[in-house]
Design a protein around this motif. Sequence first.
Motif, PDB file in Angstrom:
ATOM      1  N   ARG A 104       0.764  -1.128  -0.124  1.00  0.00           N
ATOM      2  CA  ARG A 104      -0.124  -0.207  -0.174  1.00  0.00           C
ATOM      3  C   ARG A 104       1.095   1.201   0.081  1.00  0.00           C
ATOM      4  NH1 ARG A 104      -4.353   1.883   4.732  1.00  0.00           N
ATOM      5  NH2 ARG A 104      -4.760   3.914   4.103  1.00  0.00           N
ATOM      6  N   ALA A 105       1.867   1.163   0.935  1.00  0.00           N
ATOM      7  CA  ALA A 105       2.856   2.469   0.987  1.00  0.00           C
ATOM      8  C   ALA A 105       3.402   2.781  -0.515  1.00  0.00           C
ATOM      9  CB  ALA A 105       3.867   2.372   1.964  1.00  0.00           C
ATOM     10  N   MET A 106       4.059   1.495  -1.140  1.00  0.00           N
ATOM     11  CA  MET A 106       4.793   2.044  -2.286  1.00  0.00           C
ATOM     12  C   MET A 106       3.762   2.085  -3.517  1.00  0.00           C
ATOM     13  SD  MET A 106       7.708   1.133  -1.650  1.00  0.00           S
ATOM     14  CE  MET A 106       9.023   0.556  -0.612  1.00  0.00           C
ATOM     15  N   LYS A 107       2.699   1.633  -3.513  1.00  0.00           N
ATOM     16  CA  LYS A 107       1.623   2.047  -4.703  1.00  0.00           C
ATOM     17  C   LYS A 107       1.119   3.406  -4.467  1.00  0.00           C
ATOM     18  CE  LYS A 107      -0.783  -2.356  -5.683  1.00  0.00           C
ATOM     19  NZ  LYS A 107      -1.982  -2.930  -5.941  1.00  0.00           N
ATOM     20  N   ALA A 108       1.224   4.010  -3.230  1.00  0.00           N
ATOM     21  CA  ALA A 108       0.771   5.411  -2.802  1.00  0.00           C
ATOM     22  C   ALA A 108       2.001   6.385  -3.273  1.00  0.00           C
ATOM     23  CB  ALA A 108       0.499   5.573  -1.411  1.00  0.00           C
ATOM     24  N   GLY A 109       3.333   5.961  -3.489  1.00  0.00           N
ATOM     25  CA  GLY A 109       4.009   6.624  -3.846  1.00  0.00           C
ATOM     26  C   GLY A 109       5.416   6.612  -3.151  1.00  0.00           C
ATOM     27  N   ALA A 110       5.535   5.818  -2.029  1.00  0.00           N
ATOM     28  CA  ALA A 110       6.574   5.803  -0.929  1.00  0.00           C
ATOM     29  C   ALA A 110       7.955   5.371  -1.789  1.00  0.00           C
ATOM     30  CB  ALA A 110       6.358   4.907   0.053  1.00  0.00           C
ATOM     31  N   THR A 111       9.046   5.587  -1.336  1.00  0.00           N
ATOM     32  CA  THR A 111      10.108   5.374  -2.102  1.00  0.00           C
ATOM     33  C   THR A 111      10.937   4.223  -1.260  1.00  0.00           C
ATOM     34  OG1 THR A 111      11.538   7.062  -0.832  1.00  0.00           O
ATOM     35  CG2 THR A 111      10.522   7.626  -3.188  1.00  0.00           C
ATOM     36  N   ALA A 112      10.449   4.109   0.109  1.00  0.00           N
ATOM     37  CA  ALA A 112      11.203   3.067   0.925  1.00  0.00           C
ATOM     38  C   ALA A 112      10.381   2.745   2.151  1.00  0.00           C
ATOM     39  CB  ALA A 112      12.789   3.297   1.358  1.00  0.00           C
ATOM     40  N   PHE A 113      10.496   1.705   2.593  1.00  0.00           N
ATOM     41  CA  PHE A 113       9.704   1.072   3.879  1.00  0.00           C
ATOM     42  C   PHE A 113      10.708   0.346   4.641  1.00  0.00           C
ATOM     43  CE2 PHE A 113       6.642  -1.220   6.321  1.00  0.00           C
ATOM     44  CZ  PHE A 113       5.450  -0.476   6.408  1.00  0.00           C
ATOM     45  N   LEU A 114      11.255   0.812   5.729  1.00  0.00           N
ATOM     46  CA  LEU A 114      12.346   0.280   6.698  1.00  0.00           C
ATOM     47  C   LEU A 114      11.660  -0.308   7.981  1.00  0.00           C
ATOM     48  CD1 LEU A 114      15.185   3.024   6.092  1.00  0.00           C
ATOM     49  CD2 LEU A 114      14.738   0.818   4.809  1.00  0.00           C
ATOM     50  N   THR A 115      11.942  -1.310   8.221  1.00  0.00           N
ATOM     51  CA  THR A 115      11.452  -1.766   9.785  1.00  0.00           C
ATOM     52  C   THR A 115      12.593  -1.743  10.353  1.00  0.00           C
ATOM     53  OG1 THR A 115      10.227  -3.332   8.364  1.00  0.00           O
ATOM     54  CG2 THR A 115      10.715  -3.853  10.801  1.00  0.00           C
ATOM     55  N   LYS A 116      12.118  -1.402  11.729  1.00  0.00           N
ATOM     56  CA  LYS A 116      13.178  -0.994  12.659  1.00  0.00           C
ATOM     57  C   LYS A 116      13.604  -2.469  13.298  1.00  0.00           C
ATOM     58  CE  LYS A 116      11.023   3.343  13.882  1.00  0.00           C
ATOM     59  NZ  LYS A 116      10.246   3.945  15.051  1.00  0.00           N
ATOM     60  N   PRO A 117      14.956  -2.694  13.607  1.00  0.00           N
ATOM     61  CA  PRO A 117      16.185  -1.856  13.531  1.00  0.00           C
ATOM     62  C   PRO A 117      16.651  -1.880  12.140  1.00  0.00           C
ATOM     63  CG  PRO A 117      16.824  -4.014  14.512  1.00  0.00           C
ATOM     64  CD  PRO A 117      15.261  -3.849  14.337  1.00  0.00           C
ATOM     65  N   PHE A 118      16.946  -0.567  11.705  1.00  0.00           N
ATOM     66  CA  PHE A 118      17.749  -0.730  10.424  1.00  0.00           C
ATOM     67  C   PHE A 118      18.986   0.134  10.539  1.00  0.00           C
ATOM     68  CE2 PHE A 118      14.571   2.698  10.885  1.00  0.00           C
ATOM     69  CZ  PHE A 118      15.571   3.962  10.823  1.00  0.00           C
ATOM     70  N   THR A 119      19.881  -0.240   9.564  1.00  0.00           N
ATOM     71  CA  THR A 119      21.387   0.444   9.814  1.00  0.00           C
ATOM     72  C   THR A 119      21.203   2.033   9.326  1.00  0.00           C
ATOM     73  OG1 THR A 119      22.245  -0.036   7.550  1.00  0.00           O
ATOM     74  CG2 THR A 119      22.327  -1.695   9.434  1.00  0.00           C
ATOM     75  N   ASP A 120      22.440   2.642   9.730  1.00  0.00           N
ATOM     76  CA  ASP A 120      22.243   3.957   9.289  1.00  0.00           C
ATOM     77  C   ASP A 120      22.656   3.907   7.840  1.00  0.00           C
ATOM     78  OD1 ASP A 120      22.218   4.827  12.011  1.00  0.00           O
ATOM     79  OD2 ASP A 120      24.521   5.205  12.112  1.00  0.00           O
ATOM     80  N   HIS A 121      23.326   3.080   7.171  1.00  0.00           N
ATOM     81  CA  HIS A 121      23.555   2.987   5.779  1.00  0.00           C
ATOM     82  C   HIS A 121      22.300   2.776   5.162  1.00  0.00           C
ATOM     83  CE1 HIS A 121      25.865   2.149   2.208  1.00  0.00           C
ATOM     84  NE2 HIS A 121      25.310   1.208   2.001  1.00  0.00           N
ATOM     85  N   GLU A 122      21.518   1.986   5.466  1.00  0.00           N
ATOM     86  CA  GLU A 122      20.273   1.659   5.106  1.00  0.00           C
ATOM     87  C   GLU A 122      19.419   2.989   4.749  1.00  0.00           C
ATOM     88  OE1 GLU A 122      19.101  -3.077   5.763  1.00  0.00           O
ATOM     89  OE2 GLU A 122      18.921  -1.529   7.496  1.00  0.00           O
ATOM     90  N   LEU A 123      19.201   3.707   5.960  1.00  0.00           N
ATOM     91  CA  LEU A 123      18.518   4.921   5.789  1.00  0.00           C
ATOM     92  C   LEU A 123      19.261   5.844   5.193  1.00  0.00           C
ATOM     93  CD1 LEU A 123      16.190   6.697   6.822  1.00  0.00           C
ATOM     94  CD2 LEU A 123      17.483   7.335   8.943  1.00  0.00           C
ATOM     95  N   LEU A 124      20.436   6.018   4.878  1.00  0.00           N
ATOM     96  CA  LEU A 124      21.067   6.944   4.165  1.00  0.00           C
ATOM     97  C   LEU A 124      20.927   6.677   2.633  1.00  0.00           C
ATOM     98  CD1 LEU A 124      24.065   8.072   6.147  1.00  0.00           C
ATOM     99  CD2 LEU A 124      22.270   9.275   6.067  1.00  0.00           C
ATOM    100  N   ASP A 125      20.848   5.324   2.332  1.00  0.00           N
ATOM    101  CA  ASP A 125      20.893   4.970   1.065  1.00  0.00           C
ATOM    102  C   ASP A 125      19.446   5.265   0.534  1.00  0.00           C
ATOM    103  OD1 ASP A 125      23.260   4.051   0.569  1.00  0.00           O
ATOM    104  OD2 ASP A 125      22.789   1.951   0.580  1.00  0.00           O
ATOM    105  N   ALA A 126      18.292   5.070   1.511  1.00  0.00           N
ATOM    106  CA  ALA A 126      17.026   5.363   0.981  1.00  0.00           C
ATOM    107  C   ALA A 126      16.747   6.858   0.985  1.00  0.00           C
ATOM    108  CB  ALA A 126      16.028   4.561   2.168  1.00  0.00           C
TER     109      ALA A 126
END
Length: 221
Positions: A104-126
């Motif tokens: 649903r999030a992606m269909k509405a236009g989200a570019t990423a969906f991160l589930t905690k815990p995520f790494t700093d690198h994953e967030l910065l890439d997103a």
Amino acid sequence: MRHPLPASPTVFAADATVYIVDDESSVRSALSSLLRSVSLGCEAFATAEEFLRTAEPAGPACIVLDMHLLNATGFDVQTAICQRRRALPVIFLTGYGTIPMTVRAMKAGATAFLTKPFTDHELLDAIQSALHADCAAMDLQRESDALLTLHQRLTPRERQVMGLVVSGLLNKQIAAQLGTSEITIKVHRRQVMTKMQAASLPDLVRMAERLAVILRPAAAA
């Protein structure tokens, strides 16, 4: 693009901004510290209402949005964002995520969906991907605005002629349809090409196709 971003995931455009929307102060503080550590501008908000009152940013931007806020869901905020003239890219954060929620999030236009815990690198890439997407959207909007400005310079009759020209009709056919002379149509046609800054007929056709897409929402409204 006007706002190119380097390949490194920790180097960003100087005028880029990340909006953090999360009702946990510890999360806002940690994310703000991370973003400032890579020289990335950021603004943090505890509620959706606070964020939605902000003005449209001048440079590339994106939103890091918690899915579960006190008085709203991430989807509520995303819906409000999509109704704006400039819909900023959204990166969702959640403590748990389901496949339907992600879809649903992606269909509405989200570019990423991160589930905690995520790494700093994953967030910065997103974030980098989201800023690239916003740069592209900004460039497209500027092109659309410029094209609309050119089109608005045409007289009503010139717009009629443009529509018939790009449909493939010859000057004499257009003249017959509009009840005027072929010479008059040639003059209108030349004016259309000049005002639209079209280098060729195929160029004008591409402009007309783009204008049809731009003007469709306004016509539907």
